[in-house]
Design a protein around this motif. Sequence first.
Motif, PDB file in Angstrom:
ATOM      1  N   ALA A   1       0.843  -1.452  -0.077  1.00  0.00           N
ATOM      2  CA  ALA A   1      -0.026   0.142  -0.084  1.00  0.00           C
ATOM      3  C   ALA A   1       0.876   1.239   0.076  1.00  0.00           C
ATOM      4  CB  ALA A   1      -1.031  -0.036   1.159  1.00  0.00           C
ATOM      5  N   THR A   2       1.962   1.147   0.486  1.00  0.00           N
ATOM      6  CA  THR A   2       2.874   2.381   0.723  1.00  0.00           C
ATOM      7  C   THR A   2       3.607   2.644  -0.689  1.00  0.00           C
ATOM      8  OG1 THR A   2       3.633   1.733   3.054  1.00  0.00           O
ATOM      9  CG2 THR A   2       5.165   3.134   1.968  1.00  0.00           C
ATOM     10  N   ARG A   3       3.776   1.653  -1.298  1.00  0.00           N
ATOM     11  CA  ARG A   3       4.552   1.921  -2.602  1.00  0.00           C
ATOM     12  C   ARG A   3       3.396   2.569  -3.694  1.00  0.00           C
ATOM     13  NH1 ARG A   3       6.086  -3.546  -1.674  1.00  0.00           N
ATOM     14  NH2 ARG A   3       8.175  -3.531  -0.965  1.00  0.00           N
ATOM     15  N   TYR A   4       2.031   2.160  -3.555  1.00  0.00           N
ATOM     16  CA  TYR A   4       0.863   2.602  -4.134  1.00  0.00           C
ATOM     17  C   TYR A   4       0.816   4.008  -3.946  1.00  0.00           C
ATOM     18  CZ  TYR A   4       0.053  -1.436  -6.888  1.00  0.00           C
ATOM     19  OH  TYR A   4       0.156  -2.760  -7.837  1.00  0.00           O
ATOM     20  N   LEU A   5       0.624   4.195  -2.434  1.00  0.00           N
ATOM     21  CA  LEU A   5       0.634   5.579  -2.386  1.00  0.00           C
ATOM     22  C   LEU A   5       1.361   6.572  -2.817  1.00  0.00           C
ATOM     23  CD1 LEU A   5      -0.219   5.495   1.550  1.00  0.00           C
ATOM     24  CD2 LEU A   5      -1.786   6.224  -0.198  1.00  0.00           C
ATOM     25  N   ALA A   6       2.776   6.246  -2.873  1.00  0.00           N
ATOM     26  CA  ALA A   6       3.910   7.035  -3.345  1.00  0.00           C
ATOM     27  C   ALA A   6       3.610   7.317  -4.758  1.00  0.00           C
ATOM     28  CB  ALA A   6       5.330   6.127  -3.083  1.00  0.00           C
ATOM     29  N   SER A   7       3.144   6.230  -5.425  1.00  0.00           N
ATOM     30  CA  SER A   7       2.894   6.535  -6.827  1.00  0.00           C
ATOM     31  C   SER A   7       1.697   7.292  -7.149  1.00  0.00           C
ATOM     32  CB  SER A   7       2.795   5.070  -7.513  1.00  0.00           C
ATOM     33  OG  SER A   7       2.349   5.149  -9.120  1.00  0.00           O
ATOM     34  N   GLU A   8       0.585   7.163  -6.453  1.00  0.00           N
ATOM     35  CA  GLU A   8      -0.547   7.684  -6.555  1.00  0.00           C
ATOM     36  C   GLU A   8      -0.593   9.335  -6.165  1.00  0.00           C
ATOM     37  OE1 GLU A   8      -3.367   3.892  -6.520  1.00  0.00           O
ATOM     38  OE2 GLU A   8      -3.707   5.388  -5.018  1.00  0.00           O
ATOM     39  N   LEU A   9       0.484   9.631  -5.045  1.00  0.00           N
ATOM     40  CA  LEU A   9       0.217  10.960  -4.556  1.00  0.00           C
ATOM     41  C   LEU A   9       1.467  11.757  -4.971  1.00  0.00           C
ATOM     42  CD1 LEU A   9      -0.987  10.230  -0.896  1.00  0.00           C
ATOM     43  CD2 LEU A   9      -2.576  11.103  -3.013  1.00  0.00           C
ATOM     44  N   GLY A  10       2.362  11.247  -5.887  1.00  0.00           N
ATOM     45  CA  GLY A  10       3.584  11.691  -5.918  1.00  0.00           C
ATOM     46  C   GLY A  10       3.557  13.261  -6.950  1.00  0.00           C
ATOM     47  N   HIS A  11       2.442  13.117  -7.767  1.00  0.00           N
ATOM     48  CA  HIS A  11       2.558  14.212  -8.774  1.00  0.00           C
ATOM     49  C   HIS A  11       1.911  15.540  -7.631  1.00  0.00           C
ATOM     50  CE1 HIS A  11      -1.840  12.960  -8.059  1.00  0.00           C
ATOM     51  NE2 HIS A  11      -2.121  14.057  -8.715  1.00  0.00           N
ATOM     52  N   LYS A  12       1.642  15.226  -6.502  1.00  0.00           N
ATOM     53  CA  LYS A  12       1.133  16.637  -5.515  1.00  0.00           C
ATOM     54  C   LYS A  12       2.287  16.614  -4.530  1.00  0.00           C
ATOM     55  CE  LYS A  12      -3.755  15.549  -5.890  1.00  0.00           C
ATOM     56  NZ  LYS A  12      -5.012  15.657  -4.948  1.00  0.00           N
ATOM     57  N   GLY A  13       3.473  16.230  -4.604  1.00  0.00           N
ATOM     58  CA  GLY A  13       4.611  16.305  -3.906  1.00  0.00           C
ATOM     59  C   GLY A  13       4.565  15.685  -2.678  1.00  0.00           C
ATOM     60  N   ILE A  14       3.567  14.751  -2.439  1.00  0.00           N
ATOM     61  CA  ILE A  14       3.333  13.849  -1.205  1.00  0.00           C
ATOM     62  C   ILE A  14       4.162  12.462  -1.287  1.00  0.00           C
ATOM     63  CG2 ILE A  14       1.808  12.826   0.160  1.00  0.00           C
ATOM     64  CD1 ILE A  14      -0.430  14.746  -0.807  1.00  0.00           C
ATOM     65  N   ARG A  15       4.921  12.352  -0.369  1.00  0.00           N
ATOM     66  CA  ARG A  15       5.829  11.227  -0.408  1.00  0.00           C
ATOM     67  C   ARG A  15       5.361  10.158   0.626  1.00  0.00           C
ATOM     68  NH1 ARG A  15      10.336  12.474   2.130  1.00  0.00           N
ATOM     69  NH2 ARG A  15       9.425  14.683   2.491  1.00  0.00           N
ATOM     70  N   ALA A  16       5.683   8.798   0.431  1.00  0.00           N
ATOM     71  CA  ALA A  16       5.300   7.958   1.213  1.00  0.00           C
ATOM     72  C   ALA A  16       6.305   6.958   1.614  1.00  0.00           C
ATOM     73  CB  ALA A  16       3.932   7.046   0.677  1.00  0.00           C
ATOM     74  N   HIS A  17       6.581   6.490   3.117  1.00  0.00           N
ATOM     75  CA  HIS A  17       7.559   5.555   3.146  1.00  0.00           C
ATOM     76  C   HIS A  17       6.890   4.423   4.251  1.00  0.00           C
ATOM     77  CE1 HIS A  17      10.692   7.711   1.237  1.00  0.00           C
ATOM     78  NE2 HIS A  17      10.144   8.950   1.822  1.00  0.00           N
ATOM     79  N   ALA A  18       7.626   3.270   4.243  1.00  0.00           N
ATOM     80  CA  ALA A  18       7.308   2.434   5.346  1.00  0.00           C
ATOM     81  C   ALA A  18       8.675   2.281   5.897  1.00  0.00           C
ATOM     82  CB  ALA A  18       6.761   1.189   4.999  1.00  0.00           C
ATOM     83  N   ILE A  19       8.541   2.473   7.491  1.00  0.00           N
ATOM     84  CA  ILE A  19      10.044   2.197   8.169  1.00  0.00           C
ATOM     85  C   ILE A  19       9.858   0.895   8.740  1.00  0.00           C
ATOM     86  CG2 ILE A  19      11.484   3.126  10.086  1.00  0.00           C
ATOM     87  CD1 ILE A  19      10.340   5.805   9.623  1.00  0.00           C
ATOM     88  N   SER A  20      10.938   0.047   8.625  1.00  0.00           N
ATOM     89  CA  SER A  20      10.679  -1.349   9.328  1.00  0.00           C
ATOM     90  C   SER A  20      12.082  -1.446  10.346  1.00  0.00           C
ATOM     91  CB  SER A  20      11.245  -2.105   8.016  1.00  0.00           C
ATOM     92  OG  SER A  20      11.158  -3.661   8.569  1.00  0.00           O
ATOM     93  N   PRO A  21      11.598  -1.191  11.559  1.00  0.00           N
ATOM     94  CA  PRO A  21      12.410  -1.494  12.768  1.00  0.00           C
ATOM     95  C   PRO A  21      12.620  -2.887  12.990  1.00  0.00           C
ATOM     96  CG  PRO A  21      10.611   0.065  13.394  1.00  0.00           C
ATOM     97  CD  PRO A  21      10.292  -0.569  11.874  1.00  0.00           C
ATOM     98  N   GLY A  22      13.883  -3.003  13.678  1.00  0.00           N
ATOM     99  CA  GLY A  22      14.115  -4.379  14.312  1.00  0.00           C
ATOM    100  C   GLY A  22      13.419  -4.657  15.379  1.00  0.00           C
ATOM    101  N   PRO A  23      13.540  -5.580  15.986  1.00  0.00           N
ATOM    102  CA  PRO A  23      12.445  -5.886  17.507  1.00  0.00           C
ATOM    103  C   PRO A  23      12.606  -4.793  18.425  1.00  0.00           C
ATOM    104  CG  PRO A  23      13.399  -7.944  16.589  1.00  0.00           C
ATOM    105  CD  PRO A  23      14.112  -6.780  15.689  1.00  0.00           C
ATOM    106  N   ILE A  24      11.946  -4.235  19.020  1.00  0.00           N
ATOM    107  CA  ILE A  24      11.783  -3.364  20.038  1.00  0.00           C
ATOM    108  C   ILE A  24      10.642  -3.755  21.093  1.00  0.00           C
ATOM    109  CG2 ILE A  24      11.583  -0.951  20.646  1.00  0.00           C
ATOM    110  CD1 ILE A  24      12.427  -0.138  18.005  1.00  0.00           C
ATOM    111  N   ALA A  25      11.170  -3.757  22.475  1.00  0.00           N
ATOM    112  CA  ALA A  25      10.198  -4.011  23.293  1.00  0.00           C
ATOM    113  C   ALA A  25       9.278  -3.052  23.428  1.00  0.00           C
ATOM    114  CB  ALA A  25      11.047  -4.423  24.619  1.00  0.00           C
TER     115      ALA A  25
END
Length: 257
Positions: free
Chosen positions: A171-195
């Motif tokens: 979904a993040t990739r599709y958001l980036a594609s669909e909203l990019g022309h408006k200057g809106i960027r999208a990312h997913a951050i993938s942390p390692g395990p955190i308590a």
Amino acid sequence: MKPLLDLTGKRGLVIGIANDKSIASGCAEAFVRCGARLAATYLNEKAKGWVEPVTQRLGVEWIAPCDVREPGQLEALFDEVKRRWGGLDFLLHSIAFAPKEDLHGRVIDSSAEGFAIAMDVSCHSFLRAARLAEPLMTDGGCVLCVTFYGSERVVAHYNLMGPVKAALESATRYLASELGHKGIRAHAISPGPIATRAASGIERFDELLERAAAEVPGHIPVEIEDVGALAAFLVSDGARRITGTIIPVDGGQHLFA
């Protein structure tokens, strides 16, 4: 010329602070330290008592309830953003949920209802939030979500959340594609395990933490501050030409099979 991580004047909404040890809390602190103005949410009145000490310490301008399963609450939240600020520069979505009986069982045994709930809260609510943020980001902006490497590899006891996080990343990739022309960027951050409080719902999570610390090259576990540092960069002007990424913050754990 402003420093690359100067967020002065940027308005950000943080969805998902649970307490001072949550990933969203680490991100909120980084945003504030870089000069951003923040609003944040709490799940319900019971959770508010855990969220307020964090938001008050950080100087968050205002907080509002947001249970994405309650009809109209997400919409009301963005109406409040528009009323108070008139616009928005960045959004962090850091919420996930699956019913305990579905999370602790095999993926193949998950109920249709449990699967739908997990997808709605953990993935579709990100799409809904981005859609509501879109008209407020008139000068562009950035939307962030939080994922986990169980999306692409089988992680013991992660179970149902694996397919759900895989959907979130797509979904993040599709958001980036669909909203990019408006200057809106999208990312997913993938942390390692955190308590975190959310992670405590995963069976034998302490074993996952120990294994991660043993496997990563530096043998140092990831902390919420590490995630916050990346989040602050991604919403800054220094990352204005970066979008559609799934970025690990795991000390190098993603290097190993």
